[in-house]
Design a protein around this motif. Structure first.
Motif, mmCIF file in Angstrom:
data_model
loop_
_atom_site.group_PDB
_atom_site.id
_atom_site.type_symbol
_atom_site.label_atom_id
_atom_site.label_comp_id
_atom_site.label_asym_id
_atom_site.label_seq_id
_atom_site.Cartn_x
_atom_site.Cartn_y
_atom_site.Cartn_z
ATOM 1 N N ALA A 147 39.324 79.251 39.616
ATOM 2 C CA ALA A 147 38.816 79.284 37.712
ATOM 3 C C ALA A 147 38.725 77.118 37.118
ATOM 4 O O ALA A 147 39.683 76.626 37.576
ATOM 5 C CB ALA A 147 39.349 79.571 36.475
ATOM 6 N N ASN A 148 37.904 77.096 36.332
ATOM 7 C CA ASN A 148 37.634 75.624 36.066
ATOM 8 C C ASN A 148 37.607 74.307 37.620
ATOM 9 O O ASN A 148 37.836 73.548 36.975
ATOM 10 C CB ASN A 148 38.179 75.661 34.855
ATOM 11 C CG ASN A 148 38.318 76.891 33.981
ATOM 12 O OD1 ASN A 148 37.151 76.676 34.143
ATOM 13 N ND2 ASN A 148 39.316 76.716 33.765
ATOM 14 N N GLU A 149 36.954 75.693 38.510
ATOM 15 C CA GLU A 149 37.170 73.929 39.461
ATOM 16 C C GLU A 149 36.012 73.999 40.389
ATOM 17 O O GLU A 149 34.655 74.602 40.165
ATOM 18 C CB GLU A 149 37.735 74.847 41.472
ATOM 19 C CG GLU A 149 37.753 73.254 42.121
ATOM 20 C CD GLU A 149 38.662 73.756 42.935
ATOM 21 O OE1 GLU A 149 38.814 73.920 44.358
ATOM 22 O OE2 GLU A 149 40.285 74.162 42.950
ATOM 23 N N GLY A 150 34.841 73.287 40.177
ATOM 24 C CA GLY A 150 33.602 72.439 41.161
ATOM 25 C C GLY A 150 33.443 70.484 40.576
ATOM 26 O O GLY A 150 34.724 70.227 40.351
ATOM 27 N N MET A 151 32.339 70.847 40.814
ATOM 28 C CA MET A 151 31.940 69.600 41.404
ATOM 29 C C MET A 151 30.239 69.548 40.463
ATOM 30 O O MET A 151 29.621 70.242 41.282
ATOM 31 C CB MET A 151 31.839 68.716 42.210
ATOM 32 C CG MET A 151 31.907 68.953 43.681
ATOM 33 S SD MET A 151 29.497 69.213 43.984
ATOM 34 C CE MET A 151 29.806 67.659 44.916
ATOM 35 N N LEU A 152 30.359 67.886 39.729
ATOM 36 C CA LEU A 152 29.345 67.858 40.075
ATOM 37 C C LEU A 152 28.509 66.490 40.310
ATOM 38 O O LEU A 152 29.300 65.662 40.152
ATOM 39 C CB LEU A 152 28.484 67.615 38.500
ATOM 40 C CG LEU A 152 26.103 67.591 38.286
ATOM 41 C CD1 LEU A 152 26.357 68.672 39.039
ATOM 42 C CD2 LEU A 152 26.927 67.376 36.411
ATOM 43 N N ARG A 153 27.590 65.800 41.138
ATOM 44 C CA ARG A 153 27.487 64.796 41.481
ATOM 45 C C ARG A 153 25.904 63.744 41.558
ATOM 46 O O ARG A 153 24.828 65.040 41.978
ATOM 47 C CB ARG A 153 27.075 64.600 43.399
ATOM 48 C CG ARG A 153 27.310 63.356 43.611
ATOM 49 C CD ARG A 153 27.755 63.826 45.149
ATOM 50 N NE ARG A 153 27.149 62.043 46.075
ATOM 51 C CZ ARG A 153 28.195 60.919 46.648
ATOM 52 N NH1 ARG A 153 29.306 61.136 45.970
ATOM 53 N NH2 ARG A 153 27.898 60.398 47.074
#
Length: 364
Positions: free
Chosen positions: A171-177
């Motif tokens: 949960a709540n793990e991710g990335m934006l680049r």
């Protein structure tokens, strides 16, 4: 002999601008102390003006007229010093030379080039082998080179790629680049680019801030000596699914940019020892020349008043400077290599090696 005349002469020389620098003597030791002091002040002001102008946008002025594309590009190169290369044949494209209309009055280089490319249906290929703008055909249904671009002085910033990743298991793990292409006028040769992440601000379509992942502190962007572009990756915290777009992005990029290339010439090499020449904030010292069989070792020390990390160990631009011998008829003898003798924050010592079968007396 009159003080007011000397004051007026100094002001007049300063007002003439950096174009007269090459006409001013670098070494005025044969003149009076006051002449040396006044010339030193004039040089300092003009060199500062030239350094300031180097990081401003080049401008193009061409009265309204119709001309072939090649002539327009040729004139832009002449006025700005930015190389522009028609690269279409390398991409198996058929080069044509259409008539275009120009109407520029001190127009920034990138803006003027945009208008020329739009009429000729061209775009920029930013990954060439030399420091130049490479022009190629723009593919159908692709945006123009200036699409969503932001310009600051000689730099242009273009958003090029958005990558989002969300974990399905945590949960709540991710990335934006967000990848941004930084492009600069080819006349520049940045030594290094640094992006402080705390200075980057991003906002969604509702004006809410999008947090930047500042764990890295700052990003050091490597710069190829012959490049005119670099890719900057901005790490963002992955927002909630309701967010549809990055509506606004701003920040400050630190660019370490050298001033104009200067030439230092030393003669009477066999007798030279601790011979110094100074231009702006750089001092080059020819420490000594020594013969080792048929190899001549020329020891040079380069010192900057303040190098601002330009000589950091991971930045090798200083080694790309030319060092050669010149014969009486202009014959050029390239060095066989060099050795680094010493290096500090503001200074570097190099020993250049030259192979000669005859005497060094006739070379500079």
């Amino acid at each position: 002999p009159r003080l007011e005349d000397r004051e007026a002469a100094e002001k007049e020389l300063t007002a003439m601008g950096p174009a007269i620098l090459e006409l001013l003597p670098i070494d005025a030791t044969d003149s009076s102390a006051e002449v040396q002091q006044r010339l030193g002040r004039v040089r300092q002001k003009l060199e500062q003006a030239m350094a300031t102008a180097a990081v401003e946008a080049s401008r193009v002025t061409m009265p309204k007229q119709t001309m072939p594309l090649s002539k327009a590009l040729e004139e832009m190169v002449r006025q700005t010093g930015n190389r522009v290369i028609d690269h279409r044949s390398r991409f198996a494209e058929q080069p044509i030379d259409p008539e275009i209309t120009v109407d520029f009055d001190k127009t920034p280089f990138w803006e003027a080039l945009d208008k020329v490319m739009e009429q000729a249906d061209l775009t920029v290929y930013p990954f060439g082998d030399e420091r130049a703008v490479y022009l190629v055909d723009r593919a159908p249904n692709t945006p123009t080179f200036g699409w969503k671009a932001c310009q600051s002085g000689p730099f242009r910033f273009i958003p090029s790629e958005l990558i989002a990743k969300r974990s399905l298991n945590v949960a709540n793990e991710g990335m934006l680049r967000l990848n941004v292409l930084a492009v600069w006028e080819p006349r520049l040769a940045p030594i290094g680019l640094t992006q402080k992440l705390k200075e980057v601000k991003a906002f969604d379509e509702d004006g809410n801030g999008l947090p930047v992942d500042v764990q890295l502190g700052e990003i050091e962007i490597p710069v190829n000596p012959n490049a005119m572009s670099a890719r900057i990756g901005i790490p963002l915290v992955l927002p909630a699914r309701r967010v549809q777009e990055i509506a606004k992005l701003g920040g400050t990029l630190d660019a370490l940019v050298p001033g104009p290339v200067e030439t230092f010439r030393f003669d009477k090499l066999p007798q030279a020892k601790e011979a110094r020449q100074r231009v702006a904030g750089a001092t080059v010292t020819l420490q000594r020349v020594r013969k080792n069989d048929q190899i001549w070792e020329v020891e040079i020390r380069v010192r900057f008043d303040e190098a601002n990390d330009a000589l950091a160990s991971h930045r090798g631009w200083i080694f790309n400077n030319e060092a050669f011998l010149e014969g009486p008829e202009g014959a050029r003898i390239e060095n066989e290599g060099f050795e680094t003798r010493m290096q500090t924050r503001n200074e570097i010592g190099l020993i250049y090696l030259f192979y000669l079968e005859d005497s060094l007396e006739k070379y500079v």
